[in-house]
Design a protein around this motif. Structure first.
Motif, PDB file in Angstrom:
ATOM      1  N   LEU A 246       0.832  -1.207   0.000  1.00 30.78           N
ATOM      2  CA  LEU A 246       0.000   0.000   0.000  1.00 30.78           C
ATOM      3  C   LEU A 246       0.864   1.254   0.000  1.00 30.78           C
ATOM      4  O   LEU A 246       0.491   2.277  -0.593  1.00 30.78           O
ATOM      5  CB  LEU A 246      -0.911  -0.012   1.232  1.00 30.78           C
ATOM      6  N   MET A 247       2.038   1.196   0.609  1.00 33.66           N
ATOM      7  CA  MET A 247       2.937   2.339   0.638  1.00 33.66           C
ATOM      8  C   MET A 247       3.677   2.517  -0.678  1.00 33.66           C
ATOM      9  O   MET A 247       3.852   3.641  -1.161  1.00 33.66           O
ATOM     10  CB  MET A 247       3.968   2.155   1.767  1.00 33.66           C
ATOM     11  N   VAL A 248       4.110   1.427  -1.292  1.00 30.08           N
ATOM     12  CA  VAL A 248       5.049   1.509  -2.408  1.00 30.08           C
ATOM     13  C   VAL A 248       4.363   1.658  -3.759  1.00 30.08           C
ATOM     14  O   VAL A 248       4.815   2.432  -4.614  1.00 30.08           O
ATOM     15  CB  VAL A 248       5.963   0.260  -2.407  1.00 30.08           C
ATOM     16  N   VAL A 249       3.283   0.928  -3.985  1.00 26.37           N
ATOM     17  CA  VAL A 249       2.662   0.886  -5.316  1.00 26.37           C
ATOM     18  C   VAL A 249       2.234   2.270  -5.816  1.00 26.37           C
ATOM     19  O   VAL A 249       2.494   2.609  -6.979  1.00 26.37           O
ATOM     20  CB  VAL A 249       1.485  -0.109  -5.328  1.00 26.37           C
ATOM     21  N   PRO A 250       1.585   3.127  -5.013  1.00 24.79           N
ATOM     22  CA  PRO A 250       1.222   4.455  -5.537  1.00 24.79           C
ATOM     23  C   PRO A 250       2.421   5.284  -5.979  1.00 24.79           C
ATOM     24  O   PRO A 250       2.354   6.000  -6.987  1.00 24.79           O
ATOM     25  CB  PRO A 250       0.498   5.103  -4.356  1.00 24.79           C
ATOM     26  N   VAL A 251       3.546   5.186  -5.256  1.00 32.26           N
ATOM     27  CA  VAL A 251       4.742   5.935  -5.640  1.00 32.26           C
ATOM     28  C   VAL A 251       5.257   5.448  -6.982  1.00 32.26           C
ATOM     29  O   VAL A 251       5.603   6.248  -7.868  1.00 32.26           O
ATOM     30  CB  VAL A 251       5.827   5.788  -4.557  1.00 32.26           C
ATOM     31  N   LEU A 252       5.303   4.132  -7.172  1.00 35.31           N
ATOM     32  CA  LEU A 252       5.759   3.588  -8.453  1.00 35.31           C
ATOM     33  C   LEU A 252       4.815   3.982  -9.580  1.00 35.31           C
ATOM     34  O   LEU A 252       5.256   4.305 -10.688  1.00 35.31           O
ATOM     35  CB  LEU A 252       5.864   2.063  -8.359  1.00 35.31           C
ATOM     36  N   ALA A 253       3.522   3.962  -9.315  1.00 31.50           N
ATOM     37  CA  ALA A 253       2.552   4.327 -10.343  1.00 31.50           C
ATOM     38  C   ALA A 253       2.740   5.780 -10.778  1.00 31.50           C
ATOM     39  O   ALA A 253       2.731   6.099 -11.978  1.00 31.50           O
ATOM     40  CB  ALA A 253       1.134   4.098  -9.838  1.00 31.50           C
ATOM     41  N   VAL A 254       2.920   6.678  -9.809  1.00 27.73           N
ATOM     42  CA  VAL A 254       3.127   8.091 -10.135  1.00 27.73           C
ATOM     43  C   VAL A 254       4.414   8.273 -10.932  1.00 27.73           C
ATOM     44  O   VAL A 254       4.457   9.019 -11.924  1.00 27.73           O
ATOM     45  CB  VAL A 254       3.158   8.937  -8.845  1.00 27.73           C
ATOM     46  N   PHE A 255       5.469   7.573 -10.532  1.00 29.35           N
ATOM     47  CA  PHE A 255       6.735   7.712 -11.246  1.00 29.35           C
ATOM     48  C   PHE A 255       6.629   7.188 -12.672  1.00 29.35           C
ATOM     49  O   PHE A 255       7.161   7.800 -13.602  1.00 29.35           O
ATOM     50  CB  PHE A 255       7.851   6.985 -10.507  1.00 29.35           C
ATOM     51  N   VAL A 256       5.969   6.064 -12.862  1.00 26.97           N
ATOM     52  CA  VAL A 256       5.828   5.511 -14.211  1.00 26.97           C
ATOM     53  C   VAL A 256       5.055   6.469 -15.115  1.00 26.97           C
ATOM     54  O   VAL A 256       5.416   6.697 -16.269  1.00 26.97           O
ATOM     55  CB  VAL A 256       5.121   4.136 -14.150  1.00 26.97           C
ATOM     56  N   VAL A 257       4.004   7.075 -14.577  1.00 26.29           N
ATOM     57  CA  VAL A 257       3.186   7.998 -15.376  1.00 26.29           C
ATOM     58  C   VAL A 257       3.993   9.228 -15.783  1.00 26.29           C
ATOM     59  O   VAL A 257       3.908   9.697 -16.927  1.00 26.29           O
ATOM     60  CB  VAL A 257       1.925   8.407 -14.590  1.00 26.29           C
ATOM     61  N   PHE A 258       4.812   9.751 -14.864  1.00 26.34           N
ATOM     62  CA  PHE A 258       5.529  11.008 -15.120  1.00 26.34           C
ATOM     63  C   PHE A 258       6.993  10.791 -15.488  1.00 26.34           C
ATOM     64  O   PHE A 258       7.753  11.762 -15.538  1.00 26.34           O
ATOM     65  CB  PHE A 258       5.452  11.915 -13.892  1.00 26.34           C
ATOM     66  N   GLN A 259       7.389   9.557 -15.758  1.00 25.98           N
ATOM     67  CA  GLN A 259       8.803   9.264 -15.977  1.00 25.98           C
ATOM     68  C   GLN A 259       9.396  10.082 -17.116  1.00 25.98           C
ATOM     69  O   GLN A 259      10.490  10.648 -17.000  1.00 25.98           O
ATOM     70  CB  GLN A 259       8.985   7.767 -16.257  1.00 25.98           C
ATOM     71  N   ARG A 260       8.687  10.173 -18.219  1.00 28.71           N
ATOM     72  CA  ARG A 260       9.199  10.909 -19.375  1.00 28.71           C
ATOM     73  C   ARG A 260       9.430  12.374 -19.031  1.00 28.71           C
ATOM     74  O   ARG A 260      10.446  12.963 -19.402  1.00 28.71           O
ATOM     75  CB  ARG A 260       8.214  10.784 -20.539  1.00 28.71           C
ATOM     76  N   PHE A 261       8.490  12.973 -18.300  1.00 29.97           N
ATOM     77  CA  PHE A 261       8.639  14.379 -17.922  1.00 29.97           C
ATOM     78  C   PHE A 261       9.760  14.569 -16.904  1.00 29.97           C
ATOM     79  O   PHE A 261      10.432  15.597 -16.901  1.00 29.97           O
ATOM     80  CB  PHE A 261       7.320  14.900 -17.356  1.00 29.97           C
ATOM     81  N   VAL A 262       9.942  13.587 -16.023  1.00 29.94           N
ATOM     82  CA  VAL A 262      10.996  13.687 -15.017  1.00 29.94           C
ATOM     83  C   VAL A 262      12.364  13.732 -15.687  1.00 29.94           C
ATOM     84  O   VAL A 262      13.203  14.601 -15.391  1.00 29.94           O
ATOM     85  CB  VAL A 262      10.917  12.511 -14.028  1.00 29.94           C
ATOM     86  N   VAL A 263      12.606  12.824 -16.614  1.00 34.64           N
ATOM     87  CA  VAL A 263      13.887  12.798 -17.323  1.00 34.64           C
ATOM     88  C   VAL A 263      14.082  14.082 -18.118  1.00 34.64           C
ATOM     89  O   VAL A 263      15.158  14.700 -18.096  1.00 34.64           O
ATOM     90  CB  VAL A 263      13.954  11.566 -18.245  1.00 34.64           C
ATOM     91  N   GLN A 264      13.054  14.520 -18.814  1.00 38.84           N
ATOM     92  CA  GLN A 264      13.132  15.740 -19.599  1.00 38.84           C
ATOM     93  C   GLN A 264      13.365  16.957 -18.717  1.00 38.84           C
ATOM     94  O   GLN A 264      14.157  17.840 -19.046  1.00 38.84           O
ATOM     95  CB  GLN A 264      11.842  15.930 -20.411  1.00 38.84           C
ATOM     96  N   GLY A 265      12.697  16.994 -17.582  1.00 37.96           N
ATOM     97  CA  GLY A 265      12.853  18.135 -16.683  1.00 37.96           C
ATOM     98  C   GLY A 265      14.254  18.248 -16.124  1.00 37.96           C
ATOM     99  O   GLY A 265      14.842  19.336 -16.097  1.00 37.96           O
ATOM    100  N   PHE A 266      14.836  17.137 -15.679  1.00 37.91           N
ATOM    101  CA  PHE A 266      16.194  17.185 -15.154  1.00 37.91           C
ATOM    102  C   PHE A 266      17.189  17.532 -16.255  1.00 37.91           C
ATOM    103  O   PHE A 266      18.156  18.264 -16.024  1.00 37.91           O
ATOM    104  CB  PHE A 266      16.565  15.841 -14.519  1.00 37.91           C
ATOM    105  N   THR A 267      16.977  17.023 -17.456  1.00 35.86           N
ATOM    106  CA  THR A 267      17.889  17.316 -18.568  1.00 35.86           C
ATOM    107  C   THR A 267      17.866  18.796 -18.919  1.00 35.86           C
ATOM    108  O   THR A 267      18.906  19.435 -19.090  1.00 35.86           O
ATOM    109  CB  THR A 267      17.492  16.499 -19.811  1.00 35.86           C
ATOM    110  N   MET A 268      16.665  19.365 -19.004  1.00 35.59           N
ATOM    111  CA  MET A 268      16.547  20.758 -19.400  1.00 35.59           C
ATOM    112  C   MET A 268      16.869  21.719 -18.263  1.00 35.59           C
ATOM    113  O   MET A 268      16.993  22.925 -18.480  1.00 35.59           O
ATOM    114  CB  MET A 268      15.135  21.025 -19.922  1.00 35.59           C
ATOM    115  N   SER A 269      16.990  21.218 -17.044  1.00 37.18           N
ATOM    116  CA  SER A 269      17.363  22.075 -15.913  1.00 37.18           C
ATOM    117  C   SER A 269      18.869  22.228 -15.793  1.00 37.18           C
ATOM    118  O   SER A 269      19.355  22.906 -14.898  1.00 37.18           O
ATOM    119  CB  SER A 269      16.802  21.504 -14.603  1.00 37.18           C
ATOM    120  N   GLY A 270      19.616  21.557 -16.666  1.00 39.38           N
ATOM    121  CA  GLY A 270      21.055  21.712 -16.659  1.00 39.38           C
ATOM    122  C   GLY A 270      21.770  20.774 -15.721  1.00 39.38           C
ATOM    123  O   GLY A 270      22.964  20.951 -15.456  1.00 39.38           O
TER     124      GLY A 270
END
Length: 272
Positions: A246-270
């Motif tokens: 119950l603790m872990v699955v929601p975090v993984l779900a959120v990360f999977v959904v936003f994974q593309r934006f997370v990588v793009q955001g860190f890359t474009m932030s320098g």
């Protein structure tokens, strides 16, 4: 060419094996959460459940008050999400406005990244206690509302927003609030996704601060509830696995959904 292909196959096999090893504890946790207790303590252990059951999830919500812990955790996360907008405003100000003391103020923001959270817990508690916010959900959520690292990320990303576009909007008569919400924020979707994920993870996993600031067990978050469960019921691995799932699955779900934006955001932030 054959050598390169063979190397690709070897690298792929090594990475695949590493992924399986890394994912095995997570799979064990999920499968263990639906095992009857007799199977979870059986020897030799089996990965897959023979008679799956959801009784332990029902027990968490019906007998152990995890429904209340879940609501508290979601409330802390929602309040933390409001901080994302505040940090975006601060990052935009540091990136696009010229004002006296801007560089020293930004330096102070960076300095806060070097101070461990544990150092500021006592003064933070005293401030919230003086404001009458201890033993409240708002008091649990407020210290995580802003972070120097997040302001830094927003500033780095928003520095890439064309200043000419902002100036053109001002010439057209747009106010600063309209420029921020209608132009800057839509262009900042990648870094907003990064900060939303970070804020979600921080609020969802909050443990030490809720334990300190809340005396009432009804205000505990999920992570505190899991800790209490491990101390109170240490003989039922399936129940513990259900709480951990119950603790872990929601975090993984959120990360999977936003994974593309997370990588793009860190890359474009320098950040490298």
């Amino acid at each position: 060419m054959p050598t390169r292909r063979s190397l690709t196959v070897v690298v792929g096999a090594v990475l695949g094996a590493g992924a399986l090893v890394t994912a095995f504890p997570f799979a064990w946790m999920v499968f263990g959460s639906v095992k009857p207790r007799s199977e979870s303590v059986a020897y030799p252990p089996r990965v897959l459940p023979q008679h799956p059951t959801t009784e332990y999830f029902r027990q968490l919500f019906q007998e152990l008050d995890f429904g209340r812990y879940l609501v508290n955790t979601v409330a802390v996360v929602i309040i933390g999400m409001a901080g994302v907008v505040l940090m975006a405003m601060a990052g935009y100000g540091f990136a696009k406005f010229r004002f006296p003391g801007r560089e020293p103020l930004f330096f102070l923001v960076l300095v806060t990244m070097m101070i461990p959270v544990q150092v500021t817990m006592i003064p933070t508690y005293l401030i919230l206690n003086g404001a009458g916010l201890t033993n409240t959900l708002l008091g649990i959520a407020l210290p995580g509302l802003v972070s120097g690292f997040s302001v830094f990320l927003f500033r780095q990303f928003m520095s890439t927003v064309p200043t000419e576009m902002i100036e053109a909007a001002r010439i057209d008569g747009s106010g600063e609030a309209r420029i921020f919400f209608r132009i800057v924020l839509p262009l900042s979707r990648p870094i907003l996704a990064v900060q939303a994920v970070l804020a979600f993870i921080a609020g969802w996993n909050s443990f030490l601060w809720p334990l300190i600031v809340a005396d009432d067990e009804r205000l505990y978050t999920l992570s505190v509830g899991v800790s209490l469960l491990n101390r109170q019921i240490a003989t039922n691995p399936s129940l513990q696995m259900a709480a951990a799932t119950l603790m872990v699955v929601p975090v993984l779900a959120v990360f999977v959904v936003f994974q593309r934006f997370v990588v793009q955001g860190f890359t474009m932030s320098g950040l490298k």
